[in-house]
Design a protein around this motif. Structure first.
Motif, mmCIF file in Angstrom:
data_model
loop_
_atom_site.group_PDB
_atom_site.id
_atom_site.type_symbol
_atom_site.label_atom_id
_atom_site.label_comp_id
_atom_site.label_asym_id
_atom_site.label_seq_id
_atom_site.Cartn_x
_atom_site.Cartn_y
_atom_site.Cartn_z
ATOM 1 N N GLY A 139 -20.953 -6.774 -21.175
ATOM 2 C CA GLY A 139 -20.270 -5.941 -20.329
ATOM 3 C C GLY A 139 -21.106 -5.062 -19.775
ATOM 4 N N ALA A 140 -21.788 -4.818 -19.383
ATOM 5 C CA ALA A 140 -23.002 -3.850 -19.257
ATOM 6 C C ALA A 140 -22.326 -3.713 -17.455
ATOM 7 N N VAL A 141 -22.666 -4.318 -16.977
ATOM 8 C CA VAL A 141 -22.195 -3.850 -15.374
ATOM 9 C C VAL A 141 -20.261 -3.641 -14.693
ATOM 10 N N THR A 142 -20.040 -2.385 -14.534
ATOM 11 C CA THR A 142 -18.952 -2.563 -13.832
ATOM 12 C C THR A 142 -18.382 -2.381 -12.829
ATOM 13 N N VAL A 143 -17.492 -2.697 -11.927
ATOM 14 C CA VAL A 143 -17.426 -3.023 -10.730
ATOM 15 C C VAL A 143 -15.762 -2.077 -11.019
ATOM 16 N N ARG A 144 -15.915 -0.543 -9.882
ATOM 17 C CA ARG A 144 -14.355 -0.008 -9.943
ATOM 18 C C ARG A 144 -14.420 -0.070 -8.509
ATOM 19 N N TRP A 145 -13.094 -0.336 -8.512
ATOM 20 C CA TRP A 145 -12.386 -0.418 -6.388
ATOM 21 C C TRP A 145 -11.599 1.231 -6.765
ATOM 22 N N SER A 146 -12.311 1.790 -5.448
ATOM 23 C CA SER A 146 -12.147 2.832 -4.800
ATOM 24 C C SER A 146 -11.181 3.487 -4.218
ATOM 25 N N TYR A 147 -10.095 3.169 -5.381
ATOM 26 C CA TYR A 147 -8.082 3.394 -4.483
ATOM 27 C C TYR A 147 -8.207 4.820 -4.057
ATOM 28 N N GLU A 148 -9.116 5.987 -3.850
ATOM 29 C CA GLU A 148 -8.532 6.980 -2.975
ATOM 30 C C GLU A 148 -9.331 6.765 -1.618
ATOM 31 N N ILE A 149 -9.806 5.413 -1.320
ATOM 32 C CA ILE A 149 -10.215 5.255 -0.011
ATOM 33 C C ILE A 149 -9.011 4.899 0.760
ATOM 34 N N LEU A 150 -8.691 3.498 -0.321
ATOM 35 C CA LEU A 150 -7.857 2.615 -0.422
ATOM 36 C C LEU A 150 -6.654 2.744 -0.198
ATOM 37 N N ALA A 151 -5.863 3.427 -1.562
ATOM 38 C CA ALA A 151 -4.732 3.627 -0.714
ATOM 39 C C ALA A 151 -4.065 4.519 0.473
ATOM 40 N N PRO A 152 -5.237 5.420 0.941
ATOM 41 C CA PRO A 152 -4.388 6.110 2.147
ATOM 42 C C PRO A 152 -4.150 4.583 3.117
ATOM 43 N N LEU A 153 -5.635 4.056 3.150
ATOM 44 C CA LEU A 153 -6.148 3.415 4.918
ATOM 45 C C LEU A 153 -4.824 2.460 4.163
ATOM 46 N N ALA A 154 -4.511 1.751 3.515
ATOM 47 C CA ALA A 154 -3.617 1.106 3.505
ATOM 48 C C ALA A 154 -1.946 1.687 3.644
ATOM 49 N N VAL A 155 -1.708 2.734 3.431
ATOM 50 C CA VAL A 155 -0.366 3.322 3.632
ATOM 51 C C VAL A 155 -0.497 3.495 5.321
ATOM 52 N N GLY A 156 -2.142 3.798 6.137
ATOM 53 C CA GLY A 156 -2.047 4.522 7.104
ATOM 54 C C GLY A 156 -1.516 3.556 8.155
ATOM 55 N N ALA A 157 -2.406 1.662 7.938
ATOM 56 C CA ALA A 157 -2.274 0.785 8.448
ATOM 57 C C ALA A 157 -0.227 0.571 8.460
ATOM 58 N N VAL A 158 -0.081 -0.026 7.290
ATOM 59 C CA VAL A 158 0.945 -0.782 7.180
ATOM 60 C C VAL A 158 1.920 0.793 8.302
ATOM 61 N N ALA A 159 2.225 1.750 8.184
ATOM 62 C CA ALA A 159 2.838 2.983 8.827
ATOM 63 C C ALA A 159 2.726 2.618 10.705
ATOM 64 N N LEU A 160 1.290 2.217 10.757
ATOM 65 C CA LEU A 160 0.923 1.805 12.131
ATOM 66 C C LEU A 160 1.387 0.506 12.358
ATOM 67 N N ILE A 161 1.633 -0.098 11.885
ATOM 68 C CA ILE A 161 2.384 -1.176 12.150
ATOM 69 C C ILE A 161 3.589 -1.604 12.145
ATOM 70 N N ILE A 162 4.153 -0.629 11.390
ATOM 71 C CA ILE A 162 5.670 -0.245 11.577
ATOM 72 C C ILE A 162 5.704 0.128 12.651
ATOM 73 N N LEU A 163 5.588 1.126 13.124
ATOM 74 C CA LEU A 163 5.769 2.089 14.761
ATOM 75 C C LEU A 163 5.852 1.057 15.957
ATOM 76 N N TRP A 164 4.551 0.206 15.446
ATOM 77 C CA TRP A 164 4.093 -0.731 16.784
ATOM 78 C C TRP A 164 4.870 -1.914 16.580
ATOM 79 N N LEU A 165 5.713 -2.555 16.233
ATOM 80 C CA LEU A 165 6.733 -3.144 15.929
ATOM 81 C C LEU A 165 8.073 -2.972 16.799
ATOM 82 N N THR A 166 8.899 -1.282 15.849
ATOM 83 C CA THR A 166 10.145 -0.264 16.367
ATOM 84 C C THR A 166 9.893 0.402 17.470
ATOM 85 N N ARG A 167 8.322 0.063 18.300
ATOM 86 C CA ARG A 167 8.447 1.017 19.283
ATOM 87 C C ARG A 167 8.852 0.488 20.415
#
Length: 212
Positions: free
Chosen positions: A184-212
């Motif tokens: 189990g020497a190699v470990t891989v960790r996802w960068s949630y501190e990058i992915l979380a705000p990125l996902a929130v921003g993307a979802v919010a922009l999609i919602i704003l575009w659909l409800t314009r």
């Protein structure tokens, strides 16, 4: 008996990526801040979520990538993942069209060490001219090196920056890679501190575009 001296991590990053990231963040902050302060209607809200989407994306691909090499391990910080590899688990380090580390039959790219085929070909041409006895050409109008090389060896030979970094890492892997790889020497960790705000921003922009 004293323990072997430990040295600070070697850090590899792309200077051009760092500079570009700072400029892009400054531009996004200026445009987004202006829209938030002076915008009307839905413009301020749209600007907030646009910044929430753009800023993590810029950080991920410019400021975040780095490679850290210590006596015990190699840590590769890519845009959305961090891979930690003890030297005993590293099977190889190479640079072709991109720089990669091989471990456990899997290859991991090292975003922080870009490979420039242009710089490599210029370094090769420079060295061939030296070997043939010709005076190597300089940069613009024959003056300067034009940023050709990151390393100039004795005798005037040059090496592309990415190849220099890969050669250093390969040397470290050979020096510290003896022994049996731990389980189990190699470990891989996802960068949630990058992915979380990125996902929130993307979802919010999609919602704003659909409800314009």
């Amino acid at each position: 008996m004293s323990e072997p001296q430990k040295y600070a991590d070697r850090v590899y990053r792309s200077g051009s990526a760092l500079a570009g990231g700072v400029l892009l963040l400054g531009l996004a902050g200026w445009l987004g801040g202006d829209a938030i302060v002076r915008g009307e209607g839905r413009a301020p809200v749209t600007a907030v979520f646009a910044l929430l989407f753009v800023a993590p994306l810029v950080i991920a691909f410019t400021l975040r990538p780095a490679v850290f090499a210590s006596d015990e391990r190699l840590r590769v910080r890519n845009p959305f993942r961090t891979i930690t590899l003890p030297w005993t688990a590293v099977e190889g380090i190479r640079a072709s069209y991109s720089s990669e580390v091989l471990a456990g039959g899997t290859k991991y790219q090292m975003w922080a060490i870009p490979v420039s085929l242009r710089q490599r070909s210029r370094a090769t041409r420079h060295n061939e001219e030296l070997a043939s006895g010709k005076a190597p050409r300089g940069g613009l109008l024959g003056f300067g090196g034009g940023g050709l090389a990151a390393s100039q060896q004795p005798g005037g030979e040059r090496t592309a920056p990415g190849d220099v970094a890969v050669a250093e890492l390969r040397e470290l892997a050979e020096r510290h890679g003896e022994g049996e790889p731990p389980e189990g020497a190699v470990t891989v960790r996802w960068s949630y501190e990058i992915l979380a705000p990125l996902a929130v921003g993307a979802v919010a922009l999609i919602i704003l575009w659909l409800t314009r």
